[in-house]
Design an enzyme around this catalytic site. Structure first.
Site, PDB file in Angstrom:
ATOM      1  N   ASP A 180       0.043 -34.678  17.979  1.00 52.33           N
ATOM      2  CA  ASP A 180      -0.623 -35.971  18.134  1.00 52.33           C
ATOM      3  C   ASP A 180      -0.848 -36.303  19.605  1.00 52.33           C
ATOM      4  OD1 ASP A 180       2.209 -35.997  18.298  1.00 52.33           O
ATOM      5  OD2 ASP A 180       2.168 -38.180  18.354  1.00 52.33           O
ATOM      6  N   GLU A 181      -1.803 -37.194  19.821  1.00 56.00           N
ATOM      7  CA  GLU A 181      -1.997 -37.854  21.114  1.00 56.00           C
ATOM      8  C   GLU A 181      -2.026 -36.907  22.308  1.00 56.00           C
ATOM      9  OE1 GLU A 181      -0.201 -42.267  20.388  1.00 56.00           O
ATOM     10  OE2 GLU A 181       1.262 -40.756  20.963  1.00 56.00           O
ATOM     11  N   VAL A 182      -2.911 -35.943  22.272  1.00 59.85           N
ATOM     12  CA  VAL A 182      -3.066 -35.068  23.430  1.00 59.85           C
ATOM     13  C   VAL A 182      -4.080 -35.699  24.381  1.00 59.85           C
ATOM     14  CG1 VAL A 182      -3.840 -32.806  24.222  1.00 59.85           C
ATOM     15  CG2 VAL A 182      -2.510 -33.003  22.105  1.00 59.85           C
TER      16      VAL A 182
END
Lengths: 703, 703
Positions: B344-346
């Protein structure tokens, strides 16, 4: 007794404080206060009217005036690296300080504690401390308005100093501060221990860990870990795995867990002395290895409590081969130079009944069973010596010929200690520190390893290493053990650390109430488990009336819970009302002091205070009866609550009569005496702790 | 609503109960009660007026009449040996039963649970359960006056049944009993999880253990363990020890501890799915291994929270060599067939700024950064496949070409789940179960992985495996985490277990209050830590006024605590008033329901009840101000307390006006509206949870 800022914005530390006795007594922790000890002198001059909530009380301190004000720019610094004992102590210190004050400290004290221009708290030490008896634990603390210096010979001393500094945290309306002072401190005894019995009831890792943290907060430095007994063998043995697999019901410490606990203890400056109790108290060993017992097996893990018959057979060579291999493993696992082999309460029955053993004794000129135990001890001593360990044992291990490097732990009486010291042995006192007996902190506090009237010579006194509180676990579980250890053990910790002249019981209690609260930040649940247990009993959060009763009740003393009709085993529930009660009721103590004061003064305001308490207790009964109506487990306490109501009614009438000139009806007196006498009988294994106060009032009326 | 014994000594279970609504509602746990669910039918006939405090609610149950009375001769029996999962569950069952009832059971249930003439509770199962999704967890429970039978396909089903039986424990004035019934139960979803984030704040072993016990009490069966993130790498790696040594500040789980936790989880029928979040959320890895990052180092453990820039470099072959060796070690350590790799959330910044990475993308026809992440995922999938693991990842891992045996965990919204299922992926729902957002149990409870209006086909629905509550740990510590997980997660557990028609919110809350209390016996401290924290803040045990305020206050919702002026880091104290407040105030909810009822009824008795509450809150302020005078950390809550007093004053006046015909002064109305509006603003990161109730009252007045 609250410190007020004076108009010129300086806190009046050394004189101009405002006395406001009796208001929110526990707030005092954060406040500089009025009673000042002989050892604490202010700006050079002796002040008997100010004090701090320090426990143990330090050896010497001098108030220098002013304060160090705490702010988010508070940095600590020493020149140690992450992972070092002091570094981690510094981390805990900052974290606890932040926890209490809510301050968002700027320093990343997890990453670095280097000394810089920002540093406010400097810590220095000369060398790493060794975890051995006699090591230097002294420290000096100097607090100035602009900086704080903590210095010690060893890092162990620094740990003790951090705790003192946390206890000095104060507050006023402007914020948090430390009072400026110079303090020097060192322990009176080098061996200040707590025994935790993990055999009778298994105490999971977290129980040991949180109690280690709490121990360090009051400067205790030895965990005496009772690891095997009839009811359970609690250590993973890789050499003899059947020991823990068959002897523990699956409740044992893995070696990794033990290493982890020893590591934490080391970080806290606490030694871990293991005890494997031999040759008695050993049923759990024989479940796997009946061949080393003195009577034929099979054996099962013991569920009951008391002195049991199973005992090692000291006449077999294979016994020593087995114990040698076992001790080789365990002495490597536990790094402390001392190793406890128990030796208490050997019932000679199986030795007497075994003809082979009797033959062996005859053949080897062993006159009696105590001598046989001495023979056993000599063999074990030799084994321990091979593994560079010194032996510790209970009283009973003393027999003529016992080598002088054995440390004797006295549990049977002060005289046993005097005798052993007289024979040149180093000793520990545990008699008088049996916290499982549910005695008062006062009793333990006044129990001195070297009392003022001690017959010991100056040389002999050096042989008294210290003492240990003993948390035997027949009637405590992981859930209740903290409330049996704390806060009373803090009073024992002070006895073992502070100068012997520090023995003002009232002041001890004043400080103990505060320390009891601050101990909570170490995770011990001695306070918070009571409401939880009451909620479980009533299956509701409506526990007010139960809490009122619990606050003035105590478990009955000594080992008398075993003779009240219930037959306790290690499977019995320890979740009843008696288990939820604290070992000592501070409310009851305060009530007794209030009665004493009132009797002296006949002060109307005190009479009002007494009256309102008595009314609370008197009217509580009806509420309690409604509360417990559908909680069968609480039925047993209804007579206790009824007794509280009755004796409170007697107290109210006695109070009225005292205030009105003591004109009473002898029939009432007789009936009331009967009520008081009746209430003295235990109910549900509890006693009413307010009874002594009420009896005082009643007896004053009779006079 | 208490069951009474009728004269002929039979408890009237199916009809002749006495209604006493409103009295000590939480006592009801032990009592057979009046509201009966559509699925529970009594003696064949449907009864809507009796109920139990079961949570999750079972699929089907039929009251058969009569009771099984509990006594010390209660024996349980099955044919399993000590050490077996069910044997140990039986031990815990007996111990908890003894704990609640105080009964000294005769059976030595630690030594043997064989079936004998004494056996009262029989348990049977056909085969050992496998800890994999889809395993049978069904059970049947039959309670007769003379015996109890618990049957299941697998031993996992038995564990679920033991918990139901404990929830059925009842009491009357004569003692404890189980009501006779026939019950059939099985879960709606096979994956019922709780995510615990051990990275943002380290959660010591005991936190995990006690929460596993509490999870099993409400039939959750997956611990999703978030073990690495920017703020800490929490697992001992023997292959790459610098990972945990440099990346954790010394706060990590040893492999022995992890095995121990997995062992406990297995005993409780709970799978442990580890998560190592990749390629973002990975700063802590790069402290030791900057060479695998996309930007040059050095790196330090992140103290702040949010989406950080550091990210693995997916273009280097050595990255995969490293991760292969690492995953080889970890896949062996964690036996579950599923392995979570985050995803997630790169933040693509470092990928965009690194010319080598850009070159690689061009060369390999990777059009953009999401595609680069997909490439990374495909490589990792191959590695996981080599070690026989199936991959789980967050929403963002979906990219065209992602193999269909990947499980997608939806956190961004219900639509993401629908989309992924539509593409043939198996899915988990976490959106709506983010318990760190401090939402109400109601909100989580009504959030259904397959809501009534779901567009999914019957086939697609099978791909919805279940869901997970997520305990992200930016603003929780080991001390507060239990109070953020419980009791709300019990409502999520019911959503994931019970039939979808079970969605009566009021009844859920009724049961939740009871379950919250019984969860305490598993060691979770969600209730008992609040008073402890308040004591620490005020450094006194005089916390009554603080507790009154805390009971009607809640931490502000969502992630807005981060925008209230304090800049949180992983070192910030989480010990302030806001941390002591429960996520959801039951008192406030009850108050709102009371207002609703009153508005409908204008009942005078309800008006009196409202009045007494408002008076309590109104008069509390003065006491609180005195209490916090010397607690600088509590200064911030004075306006909150003042607001409570002001809005209560408005409420009192509104109530008076409503009862007296609504004749009010428009100036007063305007001023009061302003007071209510003002009170809506957060104070000390808290909100007044009673405000909605008061607004209801006020708006009713205005109407």
């Amino acid at each position: 007794m609250l410190i007020r800022k004076s108009d010129n914005n300086k806190v009046s530390l050394a004189g101009h404080y405002t006395l406001r006795v009796g208001i929110r007594p526990l707030l005092l922790f954060f406040v500089i206060i009025a009673f000042f000890y002989f050892h604490l002198t202010a700006a050079g001059e002796e002040l008997k009217s100010t004090s701090f909530n320090l426990m143990p009380w330090p050896v010497k301190a001098e108030i220098t005036g002013g304060q160090f004000r705490l702010a988010e720019n508070f940095y600590l610094g020493g020149e140690v690296k992450p992972g070092h004992r002091v570094f981690r102590a510094g981390t805990r210190f900052m974290s606890r300080l932040a926890g209490r004050t809510g301050l968002f400290f700027e320093q990343d004290y997890l990453a670095a504690q280097e000394i810089s221009n920002s540093t406010k708290l400097f810590y220095y030490f000369e060398r790493p401390g060794q975890l051995v008896p006699g090591e230097d634990e002294s420290y000096q603390l100097e607090i100035y308005p602009g900086k704080i210096e903590l210095k010690a010979k060893t890092d162990l001393g620094l740990l003790r100093g951090f705790e003192t500094l946390l206890q000095l945290l104060s507050a006023d309306e402007q914020g948090y501060f430390f009072p400026c002072l110079r303090l020097e401190d060192f322990p009176r005894f080098t061996w200040r221990g707590l025994l935790i019995d993990s055999s009778r009831h298994f105490m999971p890792v977290e129980v040991i860990k949180r109690n280690l943290l709490a121990m360090s907060a009051v400067k205790l430095n030895v965990l005496h870990w009772h690891l095997s007994d009839d009811q359970g063998f609690r250590v993973e043995s890789k050499v003899f795995p059947r020991l823990h697999l068959l002897g523990s019901d699956g409740c044992y410490y893995s070696q990794a867990e033990i290493k982890d606990i020893i590591q934490l203890a080391s970080e806290l400056g606490i030694r871990v002395v293991p005890e494997f109790d031999l040759p008695g108290h050993s049923t759990s060993w024989f479940v796997a290895y009946p061949e080393y017992a003195s009577a034929p097996g099979p054996y099962q893990i013991e569920r009951k409590f008391g002195v049991m018959l199973p005992v090692f057979n000291p006449t077999l060579e294979k016994t020593y081969k087995f114990l040698d291999r076992f001790l080789k493993e365990m002495t490597a696992l536990f790094p402390d130079p001392y190793f406890h082999l128990g030796g208490d309460e050997v019932d000679p029955k199986h030795w007497k009944e075994n003809p082979e053993i009797q033959k062996f004794m005859k053949k080897n000129n062993i006159p009696d069973e105590p001598a046989l135990q001495a023979y056993f001890n000599r063999r074990l001593l030799k084994i321990l010596g091979k593994y560079q360990k010194k032996m510790v044992g209970w009283d009973e291990i003393y027999q003529p010929g016992l080598p002088q490097d054995v440390v004797i732990q006295s549990w049977r009486g002060q005289q046993a200690l005097v005798d052993a010291v007289g024979k040149g042995y180093r000793c520990l006192l545990s008699n008088g520190y049996y916290i499982d007996l549910m005695g008062s902190a006062e009793k333990h506090y006044l129990n001195d390893p070297i009392p003022p009237d001690s017959p010991l010579t100056a040389e002999e006194r050096k042989l008294v290493l210290g003492g240990e509180a003993t948390m035997w676990a027949e009637l405590v579980s992981a859930e209740t053990v903290d409330s049996r250890i704390w806060p009373r053990t803090a009073a024992i910790a002070e006895r073992l650390w502070s100068p012997p002249e520090i023995r003002d019981v009232d002041d001890m209690y004043r400080r103990l109430k505060v320390i009891s609260l601050t101990l909570e930040e170490n995770g011990v649940n001695h306070l918070k488990n009571q409401p939880m247990m009451l909620r479980r009993l009533v299956q509701s959060d409506q526990i007010k009336s139960l809490a009122v009763l619990a606050a003035v009740s105590e478990p009955i003393k000594g080992y008398s819970r075993h003779s009240q009709g219930k037959s306790y085993s290690s499977l019995s529930p320890l979740t009843r009302f008696v288990d939820a009660c604290y070992a000592e009721s501070f409310q009851a103590r305060d009530f007794k002091r209030l009665i004493e004061d009132f009797i002296n003064s006949l002060d109307r305001r005190q009479a009002e205070e007494i009256k309102s308490k008595l009314q609370l207790w008197q009217t509580n009964h009806q509420k309690l009866v409604a509360t417990v109506a559908f909680s069968p487990v609480l039925k047993e306490i209804i007579p206790l609550s009824e007794n509280l109501a009755s004796v409170s009614q007697v107290g109210l009438e006695a109070l009225r009569l005292i205030l009105n000139g003591k004109r009473f009806d002898p029939t009432w007196l007789q009936a009331s005496q009967k009520i008081l006498d009746e209430a003295r009988k235990p109910v549900a294994e509890c006693e009413l702790a307010v009874l002594p106060g009420l009896e005082l009032l009643f007896n004053y009326l009779k006079k």
